[in-house]
Design an enzyme around this catalytic site. Structure first.
Site, PDB file in Angstrom:
ATOM      1  N   ASP A 103       0.719  -1.088  -0.091  1.00  0.00           N
ATOM      2  CA  ASP A 103      -0.039  -0.060   0.145  1.00  0.00           C
ATOM      3  C   ASP A 103       0.797   1.326   0.034  1.00  0.00           C
ATOM      4  O   ASP A 103       1.452   1.273   0.794  1.00  0.00           O
ATOM      5  CB  ASP A 103      -0.823  -0.074   1.160  1.00  0.00           C
ATOM      6  N   HIS A 110      -3.398  14.025   0.939  1.00  0.00           N
ATOM      7  CA  HIS A 110      -3.502  13.122   2.025  1.00  0.00           C
ATOM      8  C   HIS A 110      -2.288  13.011   2.859  1.00  0.00           C
ATOM      9  O   HIS A 110      -2.448  13.207   4.128  1.00  0.00           O
ATOM     10  CB  HIS A 110      -3.843  11.719   1.382  1.00  0.00           C
ATOM     11  N   GLU A 174     -10.527   4.233   3.266  1.00  0.00           N
ATOM     12  CA  GLU A 174      -9.608   4.990   2.739  1.00  0.00           C
ATOM     13  C   GLU A 174      -9.896   4.583   1.158  1.00  0.00           C
ATOM     14  O   GLU A 174      -9.978   3.496   0.675  1.00  0.00           O
ATOM     15  CB  GLU A 174      -8.026   4.401   2.778  1.00  0.00           C
ATOM     16  N   GLU A 176      -9.028   4.213  -2.504  1.00  0.00           N
ATOM     17  CA  GLU A 176      -7.676   4.014  -3.101  1.00  0.00           C
ATOM     18  C   GLU A 176      -7.965   3.370  -4.614  1.00  0.00           C
ATOM     19  O   GLU A 176      -9.166   2.759  -4.834  1.00  0.00           O
ATOM     20  CB  GLU A 176      -6.603   3.052  -2.123  1.00  0.00           C
ATOM     21  N   ASP A 208      -9.176   0.655   1.713  1.00  0.00           N
ATOM     22  CA  ASP A 208      -8.170   0.213   2.723  1.00  0.00           C
ATOM     23  C   ASP A 208      -8.766   0.689   4.039  1.00  0.00           C
ATOM     24  O   ASP A 208      -8.476   1.560   4.866  1.00  0.00           O
ATOM     25  CB  ASP A 208      -6.988   0.826   2.412  1.00  0.00           C
ATOM     26  N   ARG A 212      -8.095   3.953  13.302  1.00  0.00           N
ATOM     27  CA  ARG A 212      -7.463   5.213  13.722  1.00  0.00           C
ATOM     28  C   ARG A 212      -6.872   4.897  15.021  1.00  0.00           C
ATOM     29  O   ARG A 212      -5.786   5.239  15.179  1.00  0.00           O
ATOM     30  CB  ARG A 212      -8.249   6.240  13.299  1.00  0.00           C
ATOM     31  N   GLN A 215      -4.279   2.306  15.100  1.00  0.00           N
ATOM     32  CA  GLN A 215      -3.053   2.680  14.481  1.00  0.00           C
ATOM     33  C   GLN A 215      -2.183   3.849  15.273  1.00  0.00           C
ATOM     34  O   GLN A 215      -1.134   3.834  15.178  1.00  0.00           O
ATOM     35  CB  GLN A 215      -3.452   3.534  13.357  1.00  0.00           C
ATOM     36  N   LYS A 228      -4.169  -1.746  10.158  1.00  0.00           N
ATOM     37  CA  LYS A 228      -4.605  -1.662   8.810  1.00  0.00           C
ATOM     38  C   LYS A 228      -5.059  -3.284   8.334  1.00  0.00           C
ATOM     39  O   LYS A 228      -5.780  -3.524   7.246  1.00  0.00           O
ATOM     40  CB  LYS A 228      -3.209  -1.453   8.057  1.00  0.00           C
ATOM     41  N   THR A 232      -9.075  -5.636   3.734  1.00  0.00           N
ATOM     42  CA  THR A 232      -8.817  -4.564   2.679  1.00  0.00           C
ATOM     43  C   THR A 232      -9.635  -4.740   1.534  1.00  0.00           C
ATOM     44  O   THR A 232      -9.646  -6.069   1.035  1.00  0.00           O
ATOM     45  CB  THR A 232      -7.314  -4.394   2.002  1.00  0.00           C
ATOM     46  N   GLU A 337      -9.812  12.544   7.514  1.00  0.00           N
ATOM     47  CA  GLU A 337      -9.617  13.859   7.176  1.00  0.00           C
ATOM     48  C   GLU A 337     -10.829  14.742   6.834  1.00  0.00           C
ATOM     49  O   GLU A 337     -11.046  15.755   7.179  1.00  0.00           O
ATOM     50  CB  GLU A 337      -9.080  13.877   5.315  1.00  0.00           C
TER      51      GLU A 337
HETATM   52 CA    CA Z   1      -3.955   3.147   2.591  1.00  0.00          CA
END
Ligand code: CA
Length: 382
Positions: A103, A110, A174, A176, A208, A212, A215, A228, A232, A337
C-alpha cells in the site's frame, strides 16, 4: 450490485450462478456477464486453458503480449457474445489470489493532511516524501472481495493510564486505486520505469479499512500493522489497465532520481465515496475526487520503486495507490480527513458521522466519461 459496464473496458471477474456453482471467469458487458469458459472454443489454444481456470491468476503468470491477445479476443467475443449471464443473481468471487500486497501513500494532499493532524509542530511532509513513493507491505491474506462484511476489529487503543482494549472506536475508510500485477520478475532484477506497464494487468477499486485508534497507539503518526491488516476490500471486477486512458504525468519538483523518471501517466478517473448509514434506505455521496489530479506518484513509478532493490514481482501482487485526497474538504478520501480527526462531524443524509458505526455500508465508485470501474462495497458488522 449490478453495474452497467457498457462495452469499452470489458472488465474481468470470477462468478458463479445457482445452476452452475463452479467459480469461473467472466467478462462484464453492459449489465451482463460473458461466461468466458463457455466461449472458450472461440479462443486460441493457448488462451483456452487459461480461460477455463477458476481465477485470473493463471493469466497473471503470463506476459503482456498474452494479456493483449486475451483482451483482443474478448473484444471479438463481446461484439457477438451469444448467451449472456445476468449480473443480477450471479455471485462474484475474489478475482485473483493476492500474492504480495503493498500500500503506497502517493497523494500529497492526504500525506500533508495526516502530517498536519499528527505532527502539528513539523512541516506536513517529511523530506523523503517528494523523492520516492512511500509505501508499506500489507497483509495479502485479508484482502477480500467487494460485498464481504467487515468485522469491526478489536485491539489496543490509547487509554488514560496506558492501553485500553476493545473494539475500534475510530473505524475508517481509505479511497484508493489498486493495480493487479503479473508477468513475474527474477530476484535481483529491477523493473525499469518505462517497462513497468508490462507488469500491470488490471485496475481495481480499493477500500483500505483503517482503525485509527489502533493505528495511533501502535506507532506515530499512524502504524501500518494491526490497525490496517484486518481487512482490505477490492472490487470484484478487474479492468484491463491498457484499456484505460492515462493522463499527463504529474509535475514533480524536485525532479526525482533517474530510475523514477518516465513511465505512463496516472489514470484519468473520477472517484466517489458513498455511505449508507445503518438504518438509512439510501446511500449519500460524501466525497468526490479526480485520481490524476490528486496522485503525485504514478503506478509506473511505484512498480519501479518497489523493485529497485531487486525485489520480485509475483503473479497476483497488488499495489494500492494510497488514500486519494484532493485539495477541498469534499475531495478528501477518508473520514479521518473529512471529519478532521473526529473533531468536525460530517452530514450523511439525515445523520452525522465522524467514523463508521456498525451497519454502515461504504461504496467506492470510479468512472470517466462512459467508462465505469467495478465498485467496491462493504458493510461494518460488530
Ligand atoms: Ca492506505
Amino acid at each position: 450490485m449490478v453495474q452497467d459496464f457498457g462495452n469499452e473496458t470489458l472488465p474481468y471477474g470470477v462468478f458463479s450462478t445457482s445452476d452452475n456453482p463452479r467459480p469461473r471467469i467472466g467478462v462484464g458487458l453492459g449489465t451482463s456477464i460473458v461466461d468466458l469458459s463457455a466461449a472458450s472454443d472461440r479462443l486460441s489454444t493457448g488462451l483456452r486453458e487459461l480461460a477455463n481456470a477458476e481465477a485470473l491468476t493463471a493469466f497473471l503468470h503470463r506476459d503482456r503480449s498474452t494479456w493483449e491477445e486475451l483482451h483482443s479476443a474478448v473484444g471479438e467475443i463481446a461484439a457477438d457474445p451469444g448467451d449472456l449471464v445476468p449480473q443480477l443473481g450471479a455471485t462474484m468471487h475474489m478475482p485473483f489470489q493476492v500474492a504480495d500486497y503493498v500500500d503506497f501513500y502517493s497523494s500529497r494532499q492526504h500525506a500533508e493532511n495526516v502530517g498536519r493532524m499528527f505532527r502539528p509542530d513539523d512541516p506536513p511532509l517529511l523530506p523523503n516524501w517528494l523523492h520516492m513513493p512511500i509505501g508499506y507491505h500489507g497483509r495479502s491474506g485479508t484482502v477480500v472481495v467487494s460485498g464481504t462484511p467487515i468485522t469491526r476489529p478489536h485491539g489496543q487503543r490509547r487509554g488514560e493510564y496506558g492501553p485500553s482494549f476493545g473494539p475500534s472506536q475510530r473505524l475508517d475508510i481509505e479511497l484508493e486505486l489498486g493495480f493487479v500485477l503479473g508477468n513475474s520478475t527474477h530476484l535481483g532484477e529491477p523493473v525499469p520505469v518505462d517497462n513497468a506497464a508490462d507488469h500491470i494487468f488490471g485496475v481495481v477499486l480499493v477500500n483500505d479499512w483503517s482503525a485509527r485508534d489502533i493505528q495511533a497507539w501502535e506507532y506515530r503518526p499512524l502504524g501500518p500493522f494491526l490497525g490496517k491488516s484486518f481487512a482490505t476490500s477490492v472490487s470484484a471486477w478487474v479492468t484491463p489497465y491498457s484499456r484505460l486512458t492515462k493522463a499527463k504525468p504529474p509535475v514533480q519538483d524536485p525532479t526525482p532520481l533517474p530510475y523514477l523518471q518516465g513511465g505512463e501517466g496516472p489514470l484519468d478517473l473520477d472517484l466517489e465515496v458513498w455511505l449508507r448509514p445503518a438504518a438509512a434506505d439510501e446511500p449519500s455521496q460524501i466525497g468526490a475526487v479526480n485520481a490524476a489530479q490528486s496522485l503525485y506518484w504514478t503506478p509506473s513509478q511505484q512498480v519501479a520503486h518497489l523493485t529497485v532493490n531487486g525485489a520480485t514481482i509475483r503473479p497476483g501482487d497488488l499495489i494500492a495507490s494510497g488514500t486519494i485526497s484532493g485539495s477541498e474538504r469534499s475531495e478528501f478520501g477518508s473520514l479521518l480527513e473529512m471529519s478532521w480527526n473526529g473533531t468536525e462531524p460530517i452530514e450523511v443524509g439525515e445523520v452525522t458521522r465522524t467514523f463508521l458505526e456498525n451497519g454502515d455500508e461504504v461504496t467506492l465508485r470510479g468512472s470517466v466519461g462512459g467508462v465505469v470501474l467495478g465498485e467496491v462495497s462493504g458493510t461494518v458488522v460488530a
